[in-house]
Design an enzyme around this catalytic site. Structure first.
Site, PDB file in Angstrom:
ATOM      1  N   LYS A   1      -4.030  -6.035 -14.986  1.00 60.86           N
ATOM      2  CA  LYS A   1      -4.581  -4.841 -13.798  1.00 60.86           C
ATOM      3  C   LYS A   1      -3.861  -5.696 -12.381  1.00 60.86           C
ATOM      4  O   LYS A   1      -4.353  -6.572 -12.091  1.00 60.86           O
ATOM      5  CB  LYS A   1      -5.804  -4.848 -13.902  1.00 60.86           C
ATOM      6  CG  LYS A   1      -6.696  -3.348 -12.719  1.00 60.86           C
ATOM      7  CD  LYS A   1      -6.613  -2.264 -13.382  1.00 60.86           C
ATOM      8  CE  LYS A   1      -6.369  -1.465 -12.179  1.00 60.86           C
ATOM      9  NZ  LYS A   1      -4.889  -1.040 -12.014  1.00 60.86           N
TER      10      LYS A   1
ATOM     11  N   LYS B   1       0.947  -8.164 -11.432  1.00 57.96           N
ATOM     12  CA  LYS B   1       1.599  -7.160 -10.478  1.00 57.96           C
ATOM     13  C   LYS B   1       2.941  -6.948 -10.221  1.00 57.96           C
ATOM     14  O   LYS B   1       3.357  -7.569 -11.310  1.00 57.96           O
ATOM     15  CB  LYS B   1       1.754  -7.828  -9.643  1.00 57.96           C
ATOM     16  CG  LYS B   1       1.444  -7.854  -8.056  1.00 57.96           C
ATOM     17  CD  LYS B   1       0.140  -7.287  -7.748  1.00 57.96           C
ATOM     18  CE  LYS B   1      -0.283  -6.919  -5.696  1.00 57.96           C
ATOM     19  NZ  LYS B   1      -1.761  -6.831  -5.549  1.00 57.96           N
TER      20      LYS B   1
ATOM     21  N   ASN C   1      -5.660   0.317   6.211  1.00 51.59           N
ATOM     22  CA  ASN C   1      -6.825   0.962   4.776  1.00 51.59           C
ATOM     23  C   ASN C   1      -7.902   0.540   4.385  1.00 51.59           C
ATOM     24  O   ASN C   1      -9.123   0.345   4.843  1.00 51.59           O
ATOM     25  CB  ASN C   1      -6.110   1.301   3.242  1.00 51.59           C
ATOM     26  CG  ASN C   1      -6.505   1.376   2.221  1.00 51.59           C
ATOM     27  OD1 ASN C   1      -7.633  -0.166   1.850  1.00 51.59           O
ATOM     28  ND2 ASN C   1      -7.791   2.733   1.754  1.00 51.59           N
TER      29      ASN C   1
ATOM     30  N   THR D   1     -12.641  -0.840  -1.340  1.00 52.11           N
ATOM     31  CA  THR D   1     -11.494  -2.386  -0.539  1.00 52.11           C
ATOM     32  C   THR D   1     -13.004  -2.932   0.584  1.00 52.11           C
ATOM     33  O   THR D   1     -13.284  -3.605   0.802  1.00 52.11           O
ATOM     34  CB  THR D   1     -10.069  -2.197  -0.547  1.00 52.11           C
ATOM     35  OG1 THR D   1     -10.250  -2.445  -1.651  1.00 52.11           O
ATOM     36  CG2 THR D   1     -10.010  -4.038  -0.187  1.00 52.11           C
TER      37      THR D   1
END
Ligand code: NAD
Length: 417
Positions: free
Chosen positions: A71, A107, A222, A191
């Protein structure tokens, strides 16, 4: 002081080594964890709008899949290298362990400046990345997500390309998708919300109160903007934000909604009228309780670590503290909650998205928020127990706790004796 070596792979390997030594583990564990299980390097030919062909370098690294499928995000950035992608995949393995999700670390990246591509070129690049890596991706193999320079739209193109090839509706192969197309509610905010939760929990342990706590941030993208929102919702006061070339400061507090409104009509915050514009040198010396880096890697080097005037740093960005910077912060008694704990809210809600995709059953916003809150507080408490038991820093505790967990699983699977 000599100039630091900032190769992210060397930094990641050093962190693993220190944790293995602190736990007195067999040297084979370090050997197994210091390199990814695989790194795939690809060349992606893209037909440009003017009819010419450009070829872009791309990578996908799967570090360790002992706990589950890989992931990790896909980064589109001109500085992407194989070493950077490998290091980021290592950090994802540990972040998954800390977050308590059943994923390994992975990644991906493409060496490109996405701002220089048109939308149609960007779409062809995104689709090309998936075509070249199709065999290595899958909802039970390796699951990408957005990272720097990529977003929900790019995930939409990528999953579409993937499903065109597979001929199946396997939407769980990518997370961070648009909500209308299999994404999860709460992912965009996740996040920043998680960063605010970790700050709140640490503040409690330090005997402080959120209502009396002042914050500064680096970055208002973000992660930075949603962190500011939730810190404010939880009663904290954001007084300063570092931008690229300057900072804004108002000791009475900066209002999240008002800054977002300003950004809609003005492209940046540097001319925000309800704050003073100050130079970055002055920003670093501001006397506040908490600093949250939420922009770039290596933001807190030795020089900044010597002058920063805070009690607590919560790492919203990935890898914002250099190893020398970290040593100085430790000597100065500044508490640091590491990135793999602080910003793991993103991977937690990505996990929720994956579960919702596998079951084709979607959750309400409240459910996502409540589950994320529980998962983050549990992750925090697990690491806090290690901090207390071994009298180590949060970063050391996070690595020790994840490597112990990985070691146990790898032993059970028969990978080590
Ligand atoms: P983003 O692109 O939305 O925002 C980054 C912001 O930082 C931008 O506004 C940019 O202008 C600003 N910036 C760039 N250089 C700066 C500098 N030198 N000083 C101050 N500001 C600067 O990116 P993001 O998604 O918010 O990611 C920020 C960091 O958080 C990255 O390290 C990323 O890897 C990490 N992270 C993001 C997520 C996520 O879910 N988005 C999850 C985990 C970690």
């Amino acid at each position: 002081m000599e100039r630091e070596i900032l190769n992210p792979l060397e930094n990641a390997q050093l962190q693993i080594k220190k944790a293995c030594e602190a736990l007195n583990l067999h040297p084979s564990i370090y050997k197994l964890l210091k390199e990814p299980k695989r790194l795939v390097e690809i060349s992606i030919p893209v037909k440009m709008d003017d009819g010419s062909i450009e070829v872009f370098k791309g990578y996908r690294s799967l570090h360790n899949d002992a706990l589950g499928p890989g992931k990790g995000g896909i980064r589109f950035h001109p500085n992407v290298t194989a070493d950077e992608v490998k290091a980021l995949s290592i950090w994802m393995t540990f972040k998954g362990c800390v977050a308590g999700v059943p994923f390994g670390g992975a990644k991906g990246g493409v060496t490109v400046d996405p701002k220089k591509l048109s939308m149609t070129e960007l779409e062809r690049l995104a689709r090309g990345y998936v075509r070249e890596l199709y065999d290595y991706l899958g909802e039970k193999i390796d699951i990408p997500a957005p990272d720097m320079g990529t977003n929900a739209q790019i995930m939409g193109w990528m999953i579409d390309e993937y499903m065109n090839i597979s001929g199946k509706s396997d939407t769980g192969t990518f997370t961070g998708k648009p909500i209308e197309f299999g994404g999860s509610k709460g992912r965009v905010e996740a996040t920043g919300f998680g960063v605010a939760i970790i700050a709140r929990e640490t503040i409690k342990k330090l005997g402080l109160k959120m209502e009396n706590t002042t914050f500064t941030l680096q970055g208002f993208g973000n992660v930075g903007s949603y962190t500011a929102k939730y810190v404010q919702d939880m009663g904290g006061k954001v007084v300063g934000i570092a931008l690229r070339d300057c900072a804004i400061y108002n000791p009475k507090g900066l209002d999240y909604e008002d800054m977002v409104k300003h950004l809609k009509t003005n492209k940046n915050l540097s001319n925000y009228p309800k704050a003073d514009k100050i130079p970055l040198d002055e920003f670093w010396e501001l006397n506040v309780d908490v600093f949250i880096p939420a922009a770039i890697e290596n933001a807190i080097d030795a020089e900044i670590a010597k002058k920063i005037n805070v009690k607590l740093i919560c790492e919203g960005a990935n890898g914002p503290t250099t190893p020398d910077g970290d040593t100085i912060l430790k000597e100065r008694g500044i508490v640091v909650t590491p990135d793999i704990l602080t910003n793991c809210g993103g991977v937690i809600v990505s996990y929720f998205e994956w579960v919702q995709n596998l079951y084709k059953h979607f959750w309400f916003s409240d459910e996502v928020v409540a589950r994320q809150e529980v998962a983050m507080v549990n992750a925090f408490n697990d690491i806090w127990d290690v901090v207390e038991k071994y009298k180590v820093t949060f970063r050391e505790a996070a690595y020790m706790s994840s490597i112990k967990k990985l070691e146990e699983v790898m032993r059970l699977r028969g990978w080590i004796q």
